[in-house]
Scaffold this motif. Structure first.
Motif, PDB file in Angstrom:
ATOM      1  N   ALA A  84       0.825  -1.160  -0.096  1.00 21.68           N
ATOM      2  CA  ALA A  84       0.130   0.138   0.052  1.00 21.68           C
ATOM      3  C   ALA A  84       0.878   1.298   0.021  1.00 21.68           C
ATOM      4  CB  ALA A  84      -0.878  -0.020   1.086  1.00 21.68           C
ATOM      5  N   VAL A  85       2.141   1.169   0.539  1.00 24.06           N
ATOM      6  CA  VAL A  85       2.607   2.250   0.739  1.00 24.06           C
ATOM      7  C   VAL A  85       3.440   2.755  -0.602  1.00 24.06           C
ATOM      8  CG1 VAL A  85       4.988   3.236   1.859  1.00 24.06           C
ATOM      9  CG2 VAL A  85       3.480   1.731   3.014  1.00 24.06           C
ATOM     10  N   GLN A  86       3.694   1.679  -1.327  1.00 27.07           N
ATOM     11  CA  GLN A  86       4.312   1.739  -2.773  1.00 27.07           C
ATOM     12  C   GLN A  86       3.332   2.406  -3.390  1.00 27.07           C
ATOM     13  OE1 GLN A  86       6.059  -2.232  -3.731  1.00 27.07           O
ATOM     14  NE2 GLN A  86       7.945  -1.627  -2.899  1.00 27.07           N
ATOM     15  N   ILE A  87       2.096   1.895  -3.622  1.00 24.62           N
ATOM     16  CA  ILE A  87       1.153   2.331  -4.320  1.00 24.62           C
ATOM     17  C   ILE A  87       0.734   3.947  -4.220  1.00 24.62           C
ATOM     18  CG2 ILE A  87      -1.465   2.095  -4.866  1.00 24.62           C
ATOM     19  CD1 ILE A  87      -1.209  -1.038  -4.331  1.00 24.62           C
TER      20      ILE A  87
ATOM     21  N   LYS B 292       3.005   6.192  -3.127  1.00 26.64           N
ATOM     22  CA  LYS B 292       3.791   6.758  -3.475  1.00 26.64           C
ATOM     23  C   LYS B 292       3.895   6.932  -5.126  1.00 26.64           C
ATOM     24  CE  LYS B 292       7.659   5.789  -0.274  1.00 26.64           C
ATOM     25  NZ  LYS B 292       8.855   5.011   0.149  1.00 26.64           N
ATOM     26  N   MET B 293       3.501   5.987  -5.736  1.00 25.41           N
ATOM     27  CA  MET B 293       3.345   5.963  -7.215  1.00 25.41           C
ATOM     28  C   MET B 293       2.064   6.902  -7.434  1.00 25.41           C
ATOM     29  SD  MET B 293       3.838   1.898  -8.399  1.00 25.41           S
ATOM     30  CE  MET B 293       3.695   2.234 -10.065  1.00 25.41           C
ATOM     31  N   LYS B 294       0.941   6.750  -6.910  1.00 22.76           N
ATOM     32  CA  LYS B 294       0.040   7.908  -7.129  1.00 22.76           C
ATOM     33  C   LYS B 294       0.240   9.087  -6.800  1.00 22.76           C
ATOM     34  CE  LYS B 294      -3.924   4.587  -6.385  1.00 22.76           C
ATOM     35  NZ  LYS B 294      -5.077   4.044  -5.570  1.00 22.76           N
ATOM     36  N   SER B 295       1.027   9.251  -5.905  1.00 26.32           N
ATOM     37  CA  SER B 295       1.545  10.658  -5.559  1.00 26.32           C
ATOM     38  C   SER B 295       2.521  11.283  -6.320  1.00 26.32           C
ATOM     39  CB  SER B 295       2.125  10.830  -4.222  1.00 26.32           C
ATOM     40  OG  SER B 295       3.176  10.105  -4.048  1.00 26.32           O
ATOM     41  N   ALA B 296       3.375  10.615  -7.011  1.00 22.22           N
ATOM     42  CA  ALA B 296       4.269  10.778  -8.177  1.00 22.22           C
ATOM     43  C   ALA B 296       3.516  10.869  -9.484  1.00 22.22           C
ATOM     44  CB  ALA B 296       5.271   9.720  -8.346  1.00 22.22           C
ATOM     45  N   GLY B 297       2.213  10.710  -9.819  1.00 21.18           N
ATOM     46  CA  GLY B 297       1.596  10.593 -10.931  1.00 21.18           C
ATOM     47  C   GLY B 297       1.795   9.484 -11.837  1.00 21.18           C
TER      48      GLY B 297
END
Length: 123
Positions: A38-41, A43-48
């Motif tokens: 969930a943390v990696q997801i 981070k990916m969403k916040s990075a676009g």
């Protein structure tokens, strides 16, 4: 649980079905999965970036558990192979010949009439 590549998974699934033809069951479950925490997801969403979702396929016969991840590129090939395996192994679900209802009722009526004649003609 053992995670396998696509082709070894399909061959192991075939083996599971072969081993349980006389007795036993095989359970296959499919689940929408990302294969990231969930943390990696987040981070990916916040990075676009959009996380790539895959299909997690699990199979078990009660003794052995196997799984694989199917991506969008391999989905068509996996689905065709999986359908072929199921068609070959699900022999108890084949269609049986159905009798025509009209023919069955006509023959029943004829047999009923002949039985009545035989019963009345006996002394």
């Amino acid at each position: 649980m053992v995670r396998l590549q696509l082709d070894p998974f399909l061959s192991e699934l075939t083996t599971m079905f072969e081993q349980t033809t006389e007795k036993g069951s095989v359970w296959v479950t499919l689940k929408h999965s990302c294969d990231k925490s969930a943390v990696q997801i987040n981070k990916m969403k916040s990075a676009g970036k959009v996380p790539e979702y895959k299909c997690l396929v699990r199979a078990t016969d009660g003794k052995k558990n196997i799984s694989t991840l199917v991506g969008t590129k391999d989905h068509q090939r996996f689905q065709a192979s999986y359908a072929t395996i199921l068609k070959a192994r699900m022999t108890s679900l084949k269609k049986r010949e159905k009798k025509d209802k009209r023919k069955a009722t006509d023959t029943d009526k004829k047999q009923g009439v002949s039985k009545k004649r035989a019963a009345t003609s006996k002394p």
